[in-house]
Design an enzyme around this catalytic site. Structure first.
Site, PDB file in Angstrom:
ATOM      1  CB  SER A 188      -0.926   0.004   1.207  1.00  0.00           C
ATOM      2  OG  SER A 188      -0.168   0.105   2.397  1.00  0.00           O
ATOM      3  CG  HIS A 216      -4.009  -1.643  -0.320  1.00  0.00           C
ATOM      4  ND1 HIS A 216      -4.539  -0.400  -0.037  1.00  0.00           N
ATOM      5  CD2 HIS A 216      -3.488  -2.100   0.842  1.00  0.00           C
ATOM      6  CE1 HIS A 216      -4.308  -0.102   1.236  1.00  0.00           C
ATOM      7  NE2 HIS A 216      -3.681  -1.118   1.800  1.00  0.00           N
ATOM      8  CE  LYS A 247      -7.285  -0.663   3.355  1.00  0.00           C
ATOM      9  NZ  LYS A 247      -7.464   0.346   4.373  1.00  0.00           N
TER      10      LYS A 247
HETATM   11  N1  PLP Z   1      -3.889  -5.209   5.126  1.00  0.00           N
HETATM   12  C1  PLP Z   1      -3.298  -4.160   4.522  1.00  0.00           C
HETATM   13  C2  PLP Z   1      -2.199  -4.431   3.559  1.00  0.00           C
HETATM   14  C3  PLP Z   1      -3.703  -2.844   4.802  1.00  0.00           C
HETATM   15  O1  PLP Z   1      -3.085  -1.808   4.208  1.00  0.00           O
HETATM   16  C4  PLP Z   1      -4.755  -2.628   5.712  1.00  0.00           C
HETATM   17  C5  PLP Z   1      -5.235  -1.278   6.049  1.00  0.00           C
HETATM   18  O2  PLP Z   1      -4.874  -0.278   5.509  1.00  0.00           O
HETATM   19  C6  PLP Z   1      -5.335  -3.752   6.324  1.00  0.00           C
HETATM   20  C7  PLP Z   1      -4.882  -5.018   6.015  1.00  0.00           C
HETATM   21  C8  PLP Z   1      -6.444  -3.589   7.298  1.00  0.00           C
HETATM   22  O3  PLP Z   1      -7.667  -3.475   6.620  1.00  0.00           O
HETATM   23  P1  PLP Z   1      -8.874  -2.687   7.281  1.00  0.00           P
HETATM   24  O4  PLP Z   1      -8.639  -1.235   7.000  1.00  0.00           O
HETATM   25  O5  PLP Z   1     -10.099  -3.239   6.655  1.00  0.00           O
HETATM   26  O6  PLP Z   1      -8.803  -2.970   8.753  1.00  0.00           O
END
Ligand code: PLP
Length: 407
Positions: A188, A216, A247
């Site tokens: 990300s 993502h 997202k």
């Molecule tokens: N995994 C990654 C790679 C993330 O960037 C994020 C959050 O930005 C998450 C998991 C967590 O997801 P959530 O925002 O639904 O808690």
């Protein structure tokens, strides 16, 4: 101990280092995204959001909103407790079916967020599979790291996206030792993409399971929005696909999709699933509508990719440095925490442009950045305003530009 002084001193330290986080007070209006009201004290001003992870604007989509309204009218506000105590709402069942279908898996399991799904699933697999070694990419998300750490399983960190390093570690482990390779598809912060096929080949060669975070990428890539693994025809080679509903799908929640037995195993042992209230039925209904829409429609993905290309081209022409990558994430590099925060403040105050500064510990010190996420609802005029503002700031602050040769 003087607790209050301790808290204040620590916060002052963060502020001095430029790492104190301030979040804009925003009010989105249905149908107006990416424009929003920004509340500053008693004043309200209009801003354009350029850093949302509602990548496709699905949080505003009429089908999603209608589904949520209908589910509230039908089922009320909350889920009524944990599924363990209060049962499963039918909207959860429908959503889990939709998710299993999206990823071509036998089953899926919902969690209250992507963070919780990683923490709970990796934590459970690591804790419950005797002797499991988890091989974790060096740049994995905090939720994966925390889940692995919590599991107390043996952990090996391999160099980011480096197949040779991964193989070196795999080859050094006893052949009969259970192994799980944990990684992401789109990372990300840099927007780079994992060599999924190569990782699956190594997993096959060394008898490992694979755990892929597509947070993502879901909704964004693949003909039905199944993610990078769908785009590359690899979903059937991944043991567990993990994703978010918060997202590109525009709502909230997380999930895993895998074999029926693996999902049942996590459902049966994961405290992060068992002991927390389930998602409200309306959230599940909204997510379901969003996934269904993006399975059938590529219009949002196509428009988003065109907007990303437009922003990149304009930044290149202006010599604004950004990391080249094959995804939708545009990291504009600043390399200094205080400057990054300053740029973000000026963009907001003078130009009505909201881009949250990304500082340590989200990224390593010295790689501070403005992370831009263009979406299908940004207009060419929005892009023009963004790039003009950045150009002005780059000149004003005498920030380094990309050499013309690198453009
Ligand atoms: N995994 C990654 C790679 C993330 O960037 C994020 C959050 O930005 C998450 C998991 C967590 O997801 P959530 O925002 O639904 O808690």
């Amino acid at each position: 101990m003087d607790y209050q002084t301790f808290f204040r001193t620590e916060l002052d330290r963060l502020k001095a280092g430029g790492n104190y986080r301030v979040f804009a007070d925003l009010e989105r209006h249905r149908g107006a995204f990416p424009s929003a009201d920004n509340h500053v004290g008693d004043a309200v001003r209009k801003v354009t959001i350029w850093c949302s992870n509602d990548y496709l604007g699905m949080g505003q989509h009429p089908d999603v909103i209608a589904a949520m309204h209908a589910a509230i009218d039908q089922s009320g506000a909350g889920a009524g407790g944990t599924r363990n105590i209060s049962g499963t709402n039918h909207h959860h069942v429908l959503l889990e079916r939709e998710l299993a279908d999206l990823h071509g898996k036998e089953a899926a399991l919902l969690f209250t967020s992507g963070y919780v799904s990683n923490w709970a699933a990796l934590g459970t697999l690591g804790a419950k599979i005797p002797g499991l070694v988890i091989l974790s990419d060096a740049l994995n998300h905090a939720s994966m790291i925390e889940g692995i750490r919590h599991s107390k399983a043996e952990r090996i960190i391999w160099k980011h996206n480096d197949l040779e390093d991964l193989e070196r570690h795999l080859a050094a482990l006893p052949a009969d030792k259970p192994k799980l390779i944990a990684f992401e598809s789109v990372y990300s912060m840099d927007g780079d993409i994992a060599p999924i096929r190569g990782i699956c080949d190594l997993a096959d060669r060394y008898g490992a399971m694979t755990y892929l975070d597509e947070v993502h990428a879901v909704g964004m890539y693949g003909p039905r929005g199944g993610g990078i693994a769908e785009r590359e025809g690899l979903m059937d080679r991944i043991t567990v696909i993990e994703g978010t509903l918060g997202k590109a799908f525009g709502v909230v929640g997380g999930y895993i999709a895998a074999s029926a037995d693996l999902v049942d195993f996590v459902r049966s042992f994961a405290s992060g699933f068992i002991f927390t209230t389930a998602l409200p039925p309306a959230v599940a209904a909204g997510a379901c509508a969003s996934i269904r829409h993006l399975k059938a429609s590529s219009a949002e993905r196509t428009a988003q990719q065109a907007r990303v290309a437009e922003v990149r081209a304009r930044l290149d022409a202006a010599g604004i440095p950004h990391i080249p990558n094959p995804s939708h994430i545009i990291p504009v590099m600043v390399g200094d925490a205080a400057k990054c925060k300053y740029l973000s403040d000026i963009l907001m105050d003078r130009h009505g442009i909201y881009i949250q500064p990304i500082n340590y510990p989200t990224v390593p010190k010295g790689t501070e950045r403005l992370r831009i996420t263009p979406g299908p609802l940004h207009s060419t005029k929005d892009v023009e305003r963004l790039v003009t503002a950045l150009e002005e700031l780059w000149a004003h602050c005498q920030l380094s530009r990309m050499p013309m040769a690198a453009q």
